[in-house]
Write an enzyme that holds these catalytic residues in place. Structure first.
Site, PDB file in Angstrom:
ATOM      1  N   ALA A 132      38.222  39.686  48.409  1.00 37.64           N
ATOM      2  CA  ALA A 132      37.998  38.040  48.230  1.00 37.64           C
ATOM      3  C   ALA A 132      38.257  38.081  49.831  1.00 37.64           C
ATOM      4  O   ALA A 132      39.476  39.098  50.602  1.00 37.64           O
ATOM      5  CB  ALA A 132      38.321  37.410  47.419  1.00 37.64           C
ATOM      6  N   GLY A 171      38.864  42.213  44.778  1.00 38.60           N
ATOM      7  CA  GLY A 171      37.699  41.462  44.415  1.00 38.60           C
ATOM      8  C   GLY A 171      36.674  43.113  45.138  1.00 38.60           C
ATOM      9  O   GLY A 171      35.435  43.358  44.084  1.00 38.60           O
ATOM     10  N   GLU A 209      36.724  45.451  42.187  1.00 41.00           N
ATOM     11  CA  GLU A 209      36.107  44.815  40.600  1.00 41.00           C
ATOM     12  C   GLU A 209      34.381  44.507  41.749  1.00 41.00           C
ATOM     13  O   GLU A 209      33.519  44.645  40.083  1.00 41.00           O
ATOM     14  CB  GLU A 209      36.922  43.167  41.201  1.00 41.00           C
ATOM     15  CG  GLU A 209      37.921  43.065  40.763  1.00 41.00           C
ATOM     16  CD  GLU A 209      38.860  41.428  40.210  1.00 41.00           C
ATOM     17  OE1 GLU A 209      39.256  41.249  39.610  1.00 41.00           O
ATOM     18  OE2 GLU A 209      38.926  41.764  41.810  1.00 41.00           O
ATOM     19  N   GLU A 235      45.935  42.442  45.040  1.00 39.09           N
ATOM     20  CA  GLU A 235      45.887  41.411  44.472  1.00 39.09           C
ATOM     21  C   GLU A 235      48.027  40.730  44.619  1.00 39.09           C
ATOM     22  O   GLU A 235      48.368  40.098  44.789  1.00 39.09           O
ATOM     23  CB  GLU A 235      45.708  40.530  43.630  1.00 39.09           C
ATOM     24  CG  GLU A 235      44.024  40.330  44.070  1.00 39.09           C
ATOM     25  CD  GLU A 235      43.885  41.665  43.532  1.00 39.09           C
ATOM     26  OE1 GLU A 235      42.260  41.767  43.685  1.00 39.09           O
ATOM     27  OE2 GLU A 235      43.823  42.896  43.609  1.00 39.09           O
TER      28      GLU A 235
END
Ligand code: T1G
Length: 677
Positions: free
Chosen positions: A67, A106, A109, A129
């Site tokens: 992210a 992310g 993911e 993270e």
């Protein structure tokens, strides 16, 4: 990440295979316009009947590295990330993620909602993270256990370390390894071959593996995770995946993610993520300043620091010439380096042949003249100004033009050292921390006459040898040790007034420090900087030193130590403190833990403010990086200056005044504005 570049996602077609490409330098983070682009192009590819399979890949240095952390805490823009991911996962056509560089957070993911993953062998995949005080909040904790099993998912999420692609293939995280230089073509061929297999939604796969691994990880990492929230939240989510239906697991993950995101620990760890990268930047210097070559390094002094410093360069294949006064000292120093490498090799960190090649890069010498062809010379002899000036004076005549002359002094005046040469522009401090081959922090001390390219070269060299380099100005103790001094002084005073070493140390350990002021003093040596006169007793420390209580090395310091170096409170030290209290006429009283915080941690913030006012640090976040990487300040508190913002600069200033400290003008200013640094 400018938000003016919405065209960061494009699509091409190769027959019946659509290729969706992300291009958002430098690390293809999932900025709002990337999420928007993914939504647009996946909707188009899914709606196009001519498309039978989809490849997702990235241009630039890496696959999606997560992210966009710089968007955290800002008003949300662009489509909801989970909605985009669910659309990809539910695609009725096989979707293949083509991975190079890093697929992180992310980014992984996103790859996990793709039905298949192909990667180049050099790629790394991970969910870091937890290192930002967070967890994979876009389904990672629910999809990973369905792809790699509970043990691997628990390990990947709670430790946050990336997995190399070949290992990821073994784990089932990657389905195919591509050619290192043929990812784009191999991915299209691989996708074409998956058309017959069809999609494979990860959410429909079974969770497998032994949930007991979760408790084992907690036990194995209890010391390392002391004070941290995120590792446990990550494990709670993976555990939830073993017992909840997918969407309920996703909801649990979301809830845990938001708790961390709103908490101070993640804010602190995200602060340090950017602070560490900011520290590498030198204000006022052009990014592309021409650096000097550093192909050969000279080290003066083969003691603990000299040997440790040299190891950093050997590990990067940089030949080193190391100079000592006596053969015996040289042999001893090289013996320690060899022993350290053998110990690391025994732990599998190096292969024996690597140890031999590193030792082979060393040129030992008893002559300073042997340093004549070195590009960078680092002096690491004991702390005596006259000795250092004599050495730099000699180096001035020996070193080649353009050589950088650095001192590893931890507090002496670098300007005075530089003035002992005719080339002060080539002189600066490179202050390593012990053990120098382990500690990541490097204070690069900029002298008044240090040339810009010399400073930039030292900073870049620091990064090259795996250090976190921070620019410090010339003052007593530079940044770290200067802030340590008021803490140590107050800690001593608190003993006089009634606190015990154990009480003061417990406050610091509970705060998250690896050890307190007195444990640290015993480890480093109570006699460091002692005047060596046993008859001159002007402080409790003098009294200890006079009795030979020099710390762990003497099994006696502020604590007594058994032969396994386990500390215990010392009745003799209590007596010494009482004797000193009476001699000083100080009344013993109850000392609260809060008072210990106010008188040992708050003065550090105050000194940090003075350092900023004097321009001895470029920015407050640099001070935080120094304390995180040099002194074990808990990363989940973001460093002293960031923490001051959490604690309240007004509260700190008021308490300092209450205890009679002179509050730094900058701190007063921040307190008045109730602002952080
Ligand atoms: N967001 C924003 N900026 C980033 C970024 C990111 N994820 N990663 C790097 N940058 C910036 C960085 O600040 C620097 O900027 C430049 O890119 C180059 O970085 C929902 C919530 C990928 C291994 O934790 O580990 O996904 O200083 O100097 O050494 O579950 O960057 O040049 O202005 O580090 O080559 C999870 C973080 C996010 C990975 C490359 N992802 N990045 O290392 O370059 S949270 C991460 C890295 C998340 C989801 C959750 C490294 C790298 P500047 P760099 P590098």
């Amino acid at each position: 990440m400018s938000d003016e570049t919405p065209n960061s996602v494009t699509m091409q077609k190769d027959g019946e295979v659509a290729v969706i490409i992300v291009n958002n330098p430098p690390v293809n983070a999932l900025s709002w316009h990337v999420r928007e682009g993914l939504k647009t192009h996946f909707e188009a590819a899914l709606a196009d009947d001519g498309v039978k399979a989809i490849v997702l890949r990235c241009d630039g240095a890496t696959f999606i590295a997560g992210a966009d952390i710089s968007e955290f805490g800002k008003p949300p823009r662009g489509p909801d990330f989970n909605a985009v991911l669910n659309m990809i996962e539910a695609a009725p056509k096989p979707v293949v993620a083509a991975i190079h560089g890093t697929a992180l957070g992310g980014g992984l993911e996103t790859a996990l909602v793709c039905h298949y993953r192909i990667a180049v062998p050099s790629a790394k995949l991970g969910v870091p993270e937890v290192k930002l005080g967070l967890l994979p909040g876009a389904g990672g904790t629910q999809r990973l256990p369905r792809v790699v099993g509970v043990e691997a998912a628990a390990t990947m999420t709670s430790l946050g370390d990336p997995v190399p692609a070949p290992k990821a293939k073994e784990m089932g995280l990657v389905d195919e390894l591509a050619g290192e230089d043929s990812l784009a073509a191999d991915a299209i061929a691989f996708a074409r071959a998956r058309i017959a297999d069809g999609p494979r939604p990860t959410r429909e796969r079974e969770v497998f593996g032994d949930v007991a691994a979760i408790e084992q990880l907690k036990t194995a990492n209890a010391k390392r995770w002391r004070g941290f929230e995120a590792p446990y939240a990550n494990l709670a989510c993976v555990e939830a995946a073993t017992r909840l239906p997918f969407d309920e697991g996703l909801a649990f993950e979301r809830q845990e993610f938001m708790k961390l995101m709103m908490g101070s620990q993640s804010a602190a760890q995200r602060h340090i993520f950017f602070a560490e990268r900011q520290a590498a930047k030198i204000d006022g210097l052009p990014k592309d300043i021409k650096l000097r070559d550093v192909k050969k390094v000279g080290i003066i002094g083969a003691g603990t620091m000299g040997g440790g410093i040299m190891m950093n360069f050997l590990q990067k294949g940089i030949p080193c010439t190391i100079v000592e006064m006596q053969q015996e000292a040289l042999d001893r120093g090289l013996g320690v380096v060899r022993k350290n490498y053998d110990a690391s090799a025994a732990k599998g960190r190096f292969k024996p042949e690597q140890v031999e090649s590193m030792m082979g890069l060393i040129t030992p010498s008893l002559e300073l003249e042997a340093l004549a062809d070195c590009d960078l010379i680092i002096e690491a002899v004991y702390e005596n100004m006259d000795v250092k000036k004599e050495i730099f004076g000699k180096l001035d005549k020996i070193a080649k033009p353009g050589a950088i002359l650095a001192s590893n002094t931890s507090y002496l005046d670098v300007n005075e050292i530089a003035a002992s040469t005719s080339r002060p522009g080539d002189v600066l401090g490179m202050h390593f921390f012990s053990p120098a081959n382990v500690m990541k922090l490097l204070e690069v001390v900029r002298g008044d006459k240090t040339a810009d390219d010399v400073l930039a070269t030292a900073m870049a060299t620091g990064k090259k040898i795996g250090k976190v380099a921070v620019v410090a100005g010339v003052c007593h103790g530079f940044i770290g040790n200067r802030m340590l001094a008021p803490r140590q002084i107050e800690a001593q005073k608190l003993l006089l007034e009634g606190a015990t070493p154990a009480q003061v140390d417990k406050v610091h350990v509970d705060f998250g420090m690896p050890m307190g002021p007195f444990q640290m003093s015993d480890l480093a040596g109570v006699d460091i900087g002692w005047h060596r006169d046993p008859n001159r007793i002007e402080s409790i420390r003098d009294a200890l030193c006079a009795e030979g209580r020099w710390g762990q090395k003497k099994q006696a310091g502020f604590y007594d130590y058994d032969d396994k170096r386990n500390p215990s409170e010392s009745p003799r030290v209590a007596e010494i403190i009482e004797e000193f209290r009476q001699k000083a006429g100080v009344e013993k009283r109850e000392i609260s833990d809060q008072e210990i915080v106010e008188r040992t941690l708050y003065p550090m913030v105050n000194e940090g403010a003075l350092i900023l006012e004097e321009g001895k640090a470029q920015r407050a976040s640099d001070i935080d990086v120094v304390w995180i990487y040099g002194y074990g300040w808990p990363v989940y508190r973001g460093g002293p200056m960031f923490w001051a913002g959490l604690e309240g600069t007004d509260k700190i200033a008021a308490a300092l005044e209450k205890h009679g400290f002179e509050v730094a003008p900058l701190l007063k200013e921040k307190a008045a504005a109730k602002a952080g640094f």
